[in-house]
Write an enzyme that holds these catalytic residues in place. Structure first.
Site, short mmCIF file in Angstrom:
data_model
loop_
_atom_site.label_atom_id
_atom_site.label_comp_id
_atom_site.label_asym_id
_atom_site.label_seq_id
_atom_site.Cartn_x
_atom_site.Cartn_y
_atom_site.Cartn_z
N ASN B 22 -28.50 -35.97 21.93
CA ASN B 22 -29.15 -34.85 21.50
C ASN B 22 -28.27 -33.62 22.02
O ASN B 22 -28.21 -33.51 23.26
CB ASN B 22 -30.57 -34.81 21.71
CG ASN B 22 -31.10 -33.41 21.24
OD1 ASN B 22 -30.81 -32.34 21.72
ND2 ASN B 22 -32.28 -33.49 20.24
N SER B 45 -31.29 -35.00 15.83
CA SER B 45 -31.59 -33.46 15.94
C SER B 45 -33.31 -33.49 16.02
O SER B 45 -34.07 -34.12 15.21
CB SER B 45 -31.41 -33.13 14.53
OG SER B 45 -31.64 -31.52 14.78
N GLU B 46 -33.82 -32.79 17.19
CA GLU B 46 -35.19 -32.95 17.25
C GLU B 46 -36.10 -32.43 16.21
O GLU B 46 -37.54 -32.52 16.18
CB GLU B 46 -35.66 -32.21 18.66
CG GLU B 46 -35.63 -30.98 18.51
CD GLU B 46 -34.09 -30.19 19.10
OE1 GLU B 46 -33.20 -30.94 19.06
OE2 GLU B 46 -34.08 -29.03 19.84
N ASN B 47 -35.58 -31.75 15.16
CA ASN B 47 -36.40 -31.37 14.01
C ASN B 47 -36.86 -32.84 13.00
O ASN B 47 -37.55 -32.72 12.18
CB ASN B 47 -35.88 -30.49 13.05
CG ASN B 47 -34.51 -30.70 12.71
OD1 ASN B 47 -33.62 -31.19 13.41
ND2 ASN B 47 -34.11 -30.21 11.55
N SER B 87 -40.29 -37.81 16.72
CA SER B 87 -39.22 -37.18 17.27
C SER B 87 -39.28 -36.87 18.79
O SER B 87 -38.22 -37.62 19.47
CB SER B 87 -38.80 -35.85 16.49
OG SER B 87 -37.50 -35.56 17.05
#
Lengths: 234, 221
Positions: B22, B45-47, B87
């Site tokens: 990340n 990607s944390e979204n 996530s």
């Protein structure tokens, strides 16, 4: 069974002032544009909102903020909204910032009948102040409680009249989890399909979580950050 | 080569085949440009995406396909999408081999501050607190000092913390510092600099590694 309602205005008509409202989306991606517009038109005030961000000045939840309808907000990042920053510094809006993963998991717990849970996140920081901690194994964890709302306003790509939903790419984000954690879940979809058209193996939100479906129109979908790093990779 | 590019190039050399990584918003995003040849790395990607690809051309940008910096990205073959709860389950659950993020302050205990300046800046922590609590290795990538020459690597952080005892390594345009139980170990310095030069620009006390090396920045291709 038919959960489809005639318009976004009809869908939000019984949301009352002072309600707690979750709104899906990450930045301006996957936000319920039509439901936000209808809520602004409805004129309710004193809302307690829960959403990862606060839109930008002039779009998304930024419109709700500018309409003066938000009393408090829980989110993880609001850096794109200058009005919000100004209101908070002046003490005119009650803002609670929490870690994004805690936000997601607290909502998940809220929808899953779990009142609280332990996480390592934020131990020793201000967000853990006053919270119960517990040593489990070789690590200390912070107790976090579930989040629920009166209403969740979410955005999906396709849905049917039973409320089954699928999402598109990163526009999924907080939408499915928020669908599970409110007394009333209203989903706006880009396309309404017949029951059976969505592959049952691919349905992300089963209809049980959804109370109303609205077909959205005129999506603007602005891209928040147009500019990319030199070198062309992101 | 800019200082930021030097930092990105150096950290890219730490990425191993098969890593899930990340990258934070801003400088850390540049690391993707310098991944060594022959290395398969999957960026998260944390979204809600694994397999984040390069930025698209302007007219190919899809508003439903963005990274956590809200910038348009592309899909690589084998990419996947998921909700925010999943996530962060994969982040908190220790499935990220590496998390690289920026900082306003780091200190001798590996404490990190990067999310707020009380009374001045209201932005939020986003996913940073979860990432530093969950990733197997946390690397801070930042310029060594503030724009006006102020210290960022301190004995003790003064800003509200993002995490306590969470940072494994600090990489700046001047040096590589490893956080150890005994304190900050200076393991590499940029070409042309001495350990004394770096210490002179650092408030925290640096322990100088017996095998102090020059920071390599060539891209392994």
């Amino acid at each position: 069974m038919n959960k489809v309602v005639a318009s976004a205005d009809v869908a939000v008509a019984d949301i009352v002032s002072g309600a707690t409202v979750m709104l899906g989306g990450f930045g301006l991606c996957g936000i319920p544009e039509n439901l936000i517009a209808a809520l602004v038109r409805s004129g309710v005030t004193g809302l307690h909102t829960i959403s990862n961000n606060m839109g930008v000045d002039g779009f998304g939840m930024g419109l709700m903020l500018e309409a003066g309808m938000i009393a408090s907000h829980v989110g993880s990042y609001v850096g794109e909204n200058r009005l919000l920053e100004a209101l908070v510094i002046k003490g005119e809006l009650d803002l609670t910032l929490i870690p994004q993963g805690n936000l997601a998991e607290r909502i998940r717990a809220g929808g899953a009948g779990i009142p609280a849970f332990y996480v390592p996140t934020g131990l020793g920081t201000v967000i853990a102040e006053g919270k119960e901690t517990r040593r489990i194994g070789d690590r200390t964890y912070v107790l976090e409680t579930a989040l629920r709302a009166d209403v969740s306003l979410i955005k999906a790509w396709k849905g049917d009249r039973l409320g089954n939903l699928i999402y598109r790419k990163t526009a999924r984000n907080f939408n499915p989890v928020m669908a599970t954690a409110a007394n009333l879940t209203i989903a706006e979809v880009e396309e309404l399909v017949e029951p059976g058209e969505l592959d049952p193996d691919q349905i992300i939100t089963p209809g049980v979580y959804v109370d109303r479906v609205v077909v959205g129109a005129s999506y603007l979908k602005p891209i928040e950050s147009r500019f990319i790093q030199q070198g062309g990779k992101a | 080569m800019s200082g930021k590019e030097r930092i990105a190039r150096r950290i890219a050399r730490e990425i191993r085949d098969g890593f899930y990584v990340n990258l934070g918003i801003g400088l850390p995003t540049m690391i993707a440009d310098y991944v060594p040849a022959g290395i398969d790395v999957i960026f998260q990607s944390e979204n809600g995406m694994l397999g984040v690809g390069p930025a698209p051309t302007e007219d190919a940008a899809d508003p439903d396909l963005i990274n956590a910096g809200k910038q348009p990205v592309t899909e690589l073959p084998g990419c996947s999408f998921f909700g925010s709860d999943e996530s962060f389950a994969m982040i908190r659950g220790g499935h990220m081999d590496m998390s690289v993020l920026g900082a306003m302050q780091v200190d001798e205990a590996g404490n990190l501050a990067n999310w707020t300046i009380p009374g001045k800046m209201v932005k939020g922590m986003g996913g940073a607190m979860d990432l530093v609590a969950g990733a197997k290795r946390v690397i801070v990538a930042m310029e060594h000092q503030t724009k006006d020459g102020g210290a960022k690597i301190l004995k003790v952080c003064t800003l509200p913390l993002t995490g306590t005892h969470v940072v494994h390594d600090i990489v700046t345009e001047l040096c590589w510092i490893r956080v150890t139980p005994k304190g900050l170990l200076l393991t590499e310095v940029a070409e042309g600099l001495s350990a004394e030069d770096v210490q002179a620009r650092t408030v925290a006390t640096l322990i100088i590694a017996s095998d102090l090396r020059t920071m390599a920045t060539e891209v392994l291709r």
